[in-house]
Design an enzyme around this catalytic site. Structure first.
Site, PDB file in Angstrom:
ATOM      1  N   ASP A   1      25.802  10.444   3.481  1.00 11.09           N
ATOM      2  CA  ASP A   1      26.822   9.213   3.239  1.00 11.09           C
ATOM      3  C   ASP A   1      27.582   8.671   4.371  1.00 11.09           C
ATOM      4  OD1 ASP A   1      26.518   9.334   0.424  1.00 11.09           O
ATOM      5  OD2 ASP A   1      28.012  10.865   0.160  1.00 11.09           O
TER       6      ASP A   1
ATOM      7  N   ASP B   1      22.748  17.163   2.169  1.00  5.83           N
ATOM      8  CA  ASP B   1      23.416  16.725   3.411  1.00  5.83           C
ATOM      9  C   ASP B   1      23.615  17.992   4.214  1.00  5.83           C
ATOM     10  OD1 ASP B   1      23.354  14.069   2.730  1.00  5.83           O
ATOM     11  OD2 ASP B   1      25.212  14.273   1.814  1.00  5.83           O
TER      12      ASP B   1
ATOM     13  N   ASP C   1      21.181  22.523  -1.220  1.00  4.95           N
ATOM     14  CA  ASP C   1      22.166  21.271  -0.899  1.00  4.95           C
ATOM     15  C   ASP C   1      21.158  20.171  -0.157  1.00  4.95           C
ATOM     16  OD1 ASP C   1      24.303  19.846  -0.507  1.00  4.95           O
ATOM     17  OD2 ASP C   1      24.437  20.624   1.372  1.00  4.95           O
TER      18      ASP C   1
END
Length: 240
Positions: free
Chosen positions: A19, A10, A8
Site C-alpha cells: 500500500d 505485506d 499475511d
C-alpha cells in the site's frame, strides 16, 4: 490429511508494504500532506481509497500502477517456499489473508509466476472504474473490537476452516505466518497442533511474547527471519 499454510502478505510474502509501495508510481514519489494527514486509526482501507483517488487525479495509468507494483521485492527465501508449496499441492493448501487489495496481490503473484501456490486470497476487493481510478472496498464488516473495521483475519480463517470442514477437508496442522498487530487475532484462534509464526523483530513477535490477552493459549510459536525458516517448519510439520 493436508497441512494448511496461511500467509499475511505485506512484510511477510513481500518485503515491504504494497500500500505504500504504490506511491512510487507518482512522479514525486510522495503524497501531499492533505492526503497523508487524512488517515484515521483503524480505517486504513478508506485512507487507501483517497490515496488511489489522488493517484488517479495525477493521470497515472493503470498500466503504470501495475508495472510499479510488480517491482516490489519478495522477502528472502519466500520464492523458494512458495515454489515448494506449488510443487506439493497434494499435501499443502495455501491461503493469503491480507489488508492489501486483490489487484496488488494478484499482480505481484502473477509477475513472479508463483500464483499457483496460493489457493485463495482473502483481501479487500479492488477494481478500476470507468475513469481509470482504482477503487478499494472493505473485505467485510465484523464486530471484533481488536481489528480494523474492514477486516478481521480471525473471522476469515475460522470461516475458511469451517467451509473446508463442511466439504470434508480436515487439516492436520495450520501454520500461520505474519508480522503485524492485525495478525494476533487469527494467531489467537490456533489450536495446540498448530504453529504461529511471527516475523522476527516485528510487532507480532512482541505481542505473542507477552502471552497476554488474545495470545494463543496452546499453539507452538516459531519466529522466522526468512522463507527458509518457514519452509523448515513446514517440512517438519508434514512429517510429524
Amino acid at each position: 490429511m493436508k497441512t494448511l499454510m496461511v500467509f499475511d502478505f505485506d512484510d511477510t510474502v513481500v518485503d515491504d508494504n504494497s500500500d505504500t509501495w504504490v506511491i512510487r508510481c507518482l512522479p514525486s514519489n510522495s503524497l501531499p500532506d492533505s492526503v497523508k494527514n487524512s488517515y484515521r486509526k483503524g480505517h486504513w482501507t478508506e485512507f487507501m481509497g483517497r490515496v488511489m483517488n489522488y493517484i488517479g487525479d495525477q493521470k497515472v495509468s493503470p498500466e503504470r500502477i501495475r508495472s510499479v507494483m510488480e517491482t516490489i521485492p519478495f522477502t528472502a527465501g519466500m520464492t523458494d517456499l512458495l515454489t515448494f508449496i506449488s510443487d506439493h499441492k497434494s499435501a499443502i493448501d495455501c491461503i493469503v489473508i491480507s489488508d492489501s487489495n486483490a489487484l496488488f496481490i494478484d499482480w505481484i503473484l502473477q509477475a513472479s509466476g508463483l500464483q499457483t501456490a496460493v489457493d485463495r486470497v482473502f483481501t479487500n476487493p479492488a477494481e478500476f472504474n470507468e475513469l481509470g481510478y482504482m477503487e478499494v472496498r472493505c473485505h467485510h464488516s465484523h464486530d471484533c473490537e481488536r481489528c480494523p473495521v474492514n477486516l478481521c483475519k480471525r473471522k476469515v480463517l475460522q470461516r475458511y476452516l469451517s467451509e473446508q470442514r463442511a466439504a470434508g477437508v480436515e487439516y492436520r496442522r495450520v501454520l500461520y505466518a505474519g508480522d503485524g498487530g492485525n495478525d494476533l487475532c487469527p494467531a489467537a484462534c490456533l489450536g495446540d497442533r498448530d504453529v504461529a509464526m511471527p516475523r522476527r523483530g516485528f510487532a507480532l513477535e512482541k505481542l505473542l511474547a507477552k502471552r497476554g490477552d488474545g495470545a494463543p493459549p496452546s499453539a507452538k510459536v516459531v519466529a522466522w527471519s526468512s522463507g527458509a525458516d518457514i519452509l523448515e517448519e513446514l517440512k517438519a510439520s508434514m512429517q510429524s
